[in-house]
Design an enzyme around this catalytic site. Structure first.
Site, short mmCIF file in Angstrom:
data_model
loop_
_atom_site.label_atom_id
_atom_site.label_comp_id
_atom_site.label_asym_id
_atom_site.label_seq_id
_atom_site.Cartn_x
_atom_site.Cartn_y
_atom_site.Cartn_z
CG MET A 1 -8.18 7.73 2.11
SD MET A 1 -7.18 7.64 3.75
CE MET A 1 -6.51 6.05 3.72
CG ASP B 1 -6.47 -2.54 2.46
OD1 ASP B 1 -5.30 -2.25 3.21
OD2 ASP B 1 -6.99 -1.41 1.90
CG MET C 1 -12.15 -1.98 3.98
SD MET C 1 -10.28 -1.62 3.39
CE MET C 1 -9.22 -1.16 4.84
CG MET D 1 -11.20 3.69 1.32
SD MET D 1 -9.71 3.76 2.47
CE MET D 1 -8.48 3.86 1.25
CG HIS E 1 -3.83 -1.37 -1.94
ND1 HIS E 1 -5.00 -1.90 -2.37
CD2 HIS E 1 -4.38 -0.44 -0.97
CE1 HIS E 1 -5.85 -1.78 -1.81
NE2 HIS E 1 -5.59 -0.78 -0.78
CG HIS F 1 -9.06 0.77 -1.26
ND1 HIS F 1 -8.51 0.54 -0.03
CD2 HIS F 1 -10.46 0.85 -1.16
CE1 HIS F 1 -9.63 0.28 0.89
NE2 HIS F 1 -10.63 0.63 0.38
CG ASP G 1 -5.22 2.66 0.29
OD1 ASP G 1 -5.87 1.88 0.27
OD2 ASP G 1 -3.91 2.54 1.02
CB SER H 1 -1.10 -0.07 1.29
OG SER H 1 -1.48 1.09 1.33
C1 DX5 Z 1 -6.58 1.84 5.20
C2 DX5 Z 1 -6.04 1.68 3.75
C3 DX5 Z 1 -4.91 0.50 3.73
C4 DX5 Z 1 -3.68 0.94 4.36
C5 DX5 Z 1 -3.13 -0.19 5.05
O1 DX5 Z 1 -7.66 2.50 5.01
O2 DX5 Z 1 -7.22 1.02 2.81
O3 DX5 Z 1 -4.63 0.20 2.37
O4 DX5 Z 1 -2.86 1.78 3.63
O5 DX5 Z 1 -2.29 0.09 5.99
P1 DX5 Z 1 -1.08 -1.00 6.97
O6 DX5 Z 1 -0.75 -2.27 6.31
O7 DX5 Z 1 -0.32 -0.12 7.52
O8 DX5 Z 1 -2.51 -1.27 7.82
ZN ZN Z 2 -6.60 0.25 0.98
#
Ligand code: DX5
Ligand code: ZN
Length: 216
Positions: free
Chosen positions: A37, A175, A137, A68, A33, A66, A35, A8
């Site tokens: 947000m 994840d 998740m 969010m 990956h 991903h 993320d 990630s």
């Molecule tokens: C959280 C993200 C994850 C995050 C995971 O909302 O979707 O992808 O980066 O990070 P770790 O592996 O540190 O929990």
């Molecule tokens: Zn993620």
């Protein structure tokens, strides 16, 4: 087959992004990956298209994006233009999930649907046969470095039953909080892909951390 590993990017050093992408390129990681947000669907803001576009230019691994965000359907076109392999949208963010999945497929990407920790897998009963992946998740989305929620392990079992019942090809990705202690449990539970952020990027030897996950 060993699990696929999707590091990630959220846990990368953003002042040294190129260096960290090159580290992923030269590792045994299978995907990257990313993320996204929006500060609305989750109480945090990560990065947006300028960063995605720059990363896409230099990353040699398939992109596992991903969202969010609310209204992820608004970003299907631009995500496809990046050359992303997989677009994950949250079940909780999509009023017309079937339409969004269809839109993702029509733009040539694989479609993943993500479930928050409190959303039961049965909510996917009527769409599971259309999905390429379900992303469970194992933390509440929004932040890296959180503690793994152990209920995810029994959720994986229920998801496997649902996939088998509908003869779906959907892969299972997990994840959040995936590290040394929790990854072996996920491998045993039979997940297909592990996302891992802080465990890989904060390791003194990220290549070794990826290899550890791949060799479980
Ligand atoms: C959280 C993200 C994850 C995050 C995971 O909302 O979707 O992808 O980066 O990070 P770790 O592996 O540190 O929990
Ligand atoms: Zn993620």
């Amino acid at each position: 087959m060993s699990v696929l590993v999707s590091p990630s990017l959220l846990a990368a050093d953003f002042a040294n992004l190129q260096r960290d992408i090159e580290m992923i390129n030269s590792s045994e990681a299978d995907w990257l990956h990313m993320d996204i947000m929006d500060g609305v669907f989750v109480p945090n803001i990560s990065f947006g298209f300028p960063v995605l576009e720059s990363v896409a230019k230099i990353c040699k691994k398939p992109l596992d994006v991903h969202y969010m965000t609310v209204h992820p359907e608004q970003y299907v076109e631009r995500t496809a233009k990046l050359g992303a392999m997989m677009m994950n949208v949250h079940y909780e963010a999509c009023v017309h999930l079937h339409r969004t999945v269809d839109k993702i497929h029509k733009r040539g990407m694989k479609a993943g649907v993500t479930l928050n920790p409190s959303t039961p897998v049965i909510m996917l009963e009527d769409i599971i046969s259309d999905l390429d992946m379900v992303l469970l998740m194992s933390v509440n989305p929004g932040f890296g470095g959180q503690k793994f929620i152990f209920n995810t392990l029994s959720k994986i079992e229920r998801l496997k039953e649902l996939i088998a019942k509908h003869n779906s090809k959907a892969l299972i990705e997990v994840d959040g909080g995936v590290q040394q202690e929790t990854a072996p449990l996920l491998a045993k539970a039979g997940v297909d892909i592990m996302v891992s952020g802080s465990f890989i990027f904060q390791s003194s030897n990220p290549h070794e951390a990826v290899r550890f996950l791949k060799n479980l």
